[in-house]
Write an enzyme that holds these catalytic residues in place. Structure first.
Site, mmCIF file in Angstrom:
data_model
loop_
_atom_site.group_PDB
_atom_site.id
_atom_site.type_symbol
_atom_site.label_atom_id
_atom_site.label_comp_id
_atom_site.label_asym_id
_atom_site.label_seq_id
_atom_site.Cartn_x
_atom_site.Cartn_y
_atom_site.Cartn_z
ATOM 1 N N ASP A 15 -6.370 5.580 -14.569
ATOM 2 C CA ASP A 15 -5.617 4.349 -14.734
ATOM 3 C C ASP A 15 -4.112 4.585 -14.582
ATOM 4 O O ASP A 15 -3.605 5.646 -14.945
ATOM 5 C CB ASP A 15 -5.909 3.753 -16.114
ATOM 6 C CG ASP A 15 -5.579 2.275 -16.196
ATOM 7 O OD1 ASP A 15 -5.342 1.648 -15.132
ATOM 8 O OD2 ASP A 15 -5.543 1.740 -17.309
ATOM 9 N N HIS A 32 -1.652 4.904 -5.560
ATOM 10 C CA HIS A 32 -3.042 5.294 -5.283
ATOM 11 C C HIS A 32 -3.103 6.585 -4.457
ATOM 12 O O HIS A 32 -3.968 7.429 -4.682
ATOM 13 C CB HIS A 32 -3.761 4.163 -4.540
ATOM 14 C CG HIS A 32 -3.913 2.914 -5.359
ATOM 15 N ND1 HIS A 32 -4.432 2.922 -6.629
ATOM 16 C CD2 HIS A 32 -3.604 1.616 -5.083
ATOM 17 C CE1 HIS A 32 -4.445 1.686 -7.113
ATOM 18 N NE2 HIS A 32 -3.947 0.879 -6.192
ATOM 19 N N LEU A 126 -18.127 23.217 -9.111
ATOM 20 C CA LEU A 126 -18.005 22.013 -9.917
ATOM 21 C C LEU A 126 -18.905 20.898 -9.392
ATOM 22 O O LEU A 126 -18.970 20.657 -8.190
ATOM 23 C CB LEU A 126 -16.552 21.524 -9.899
ATOM 24 C CG LEU A 126 -16.251 20.231 -10.666
ATOM 25 C CD1 LEU A 126 -16.283 20.478 -12.166
ATOM 26 C CD2 LEU A 126 -14.895 19.656 -10.255
#
Length: 238
Positions: A15, A32, A126
């Protein structure tokens, strides 16, 4: 100093990209773009720290309501990110999976997602999940539809439906539930993210906007997690 206990699975609500950019006098799209770079950094740092699973909320079902030019810019960024993510995955042996309703995405994006998942499915680094066109309620609705279809076809009886039955129909099937949820930029809500999966998750909220989130901030979140008295999914010592 006592060694930190690492959460196995961390989920993050990314956020503050737009607010961060606005504060700098830049367009929201700049935020972004910078946020996407932060994702790359945190993926690498999380794995180095010993975190096995990382799930990020990239684009929600509600994000379609944003101004059309911002949505178009986000989709362009997503297309570029799929390429970048493939290179990163090859380098770091990252296993990538996209969760959400892919049918709502353009065909070329769906194709890139398929290529990315196929190319990385056997990687042992990962486990990185990206939530795109994702909503927790929508995910549960789709899961219920699948179970209803099985029941209608006589493949499952109502009394045989368990919590595991539902979990197995979710986008996150096969993944451990998150131990820690991080939300950046000061908001303290989960915004329709992983509603089923967060039932026993520890929450950590930080005022830091996502583009400014760093290894140090991730460490703070893990330190806070270590202060919690975990009674679920953990054998307590002493």
């Amino acid at each position: 100093m006592e060694e930190l206990r690492m959460p196995r699975h961390v989920a993050i609500i990314l956020d503050g990209n737009g607010r961060w950019a606005k504060a700098k006098g830049m367009p929201r799209t700049y935020g972004h773009t910078q946020g996407a770079k932060t994702v790359e950094v945190i993926c690498e740092e999380a794995y180095k720290m010993g975190i096995s699973y990382l799930t990020v909320y990239a684009f929600s079902t509600e994000n379609w309501k944003r101004p059309s030019d911002e949505v178009a810019a986000l989709m362009k960024l997503l297309r570029n990110y799929m390429k970048t993510c493939l290179k990163t995955a090859e380098k770091n042996r990252m296993c990538v999976r996209v969760i959400g309703d892919k049918t709502g995405l353009d065909e070329d994006i769906r194709k890139r997602i398929q290529e990315l998942e196929e190319a990385t499915k056997d990687n042992d680094g990962l486990h990185f999940q990206i939530a795109i066109n994702y909503g927790g309620r929508d995910e549960i609705r789709r899961a219920v539809q699948k179970i209803a279809e099985q029941a209608a076809g006589g493949n499952v009886a109502p009394e045989e439906i368990t919590e595991q039955t539902i979990s197995d129909m979710l986008d996150t099937h096969g993944l451990p539930e998150p131990d820690l949820l991080i939300r950046t930029c000061g908001e303290q809500r989960i915004s329709n993210f992983l509603l089923w999966q967060l039932a026993y998750t520890e929450f950590y909220f930080t005022p830091v906007a996502w583009p400014d989130f760093s290894k140090e901030e991730l460490l703070k979140a893990v330190e806070a997690y270590n202060q919690r008295d975990r009674r679920y999914g953990l054998v307590k010592e002493g």
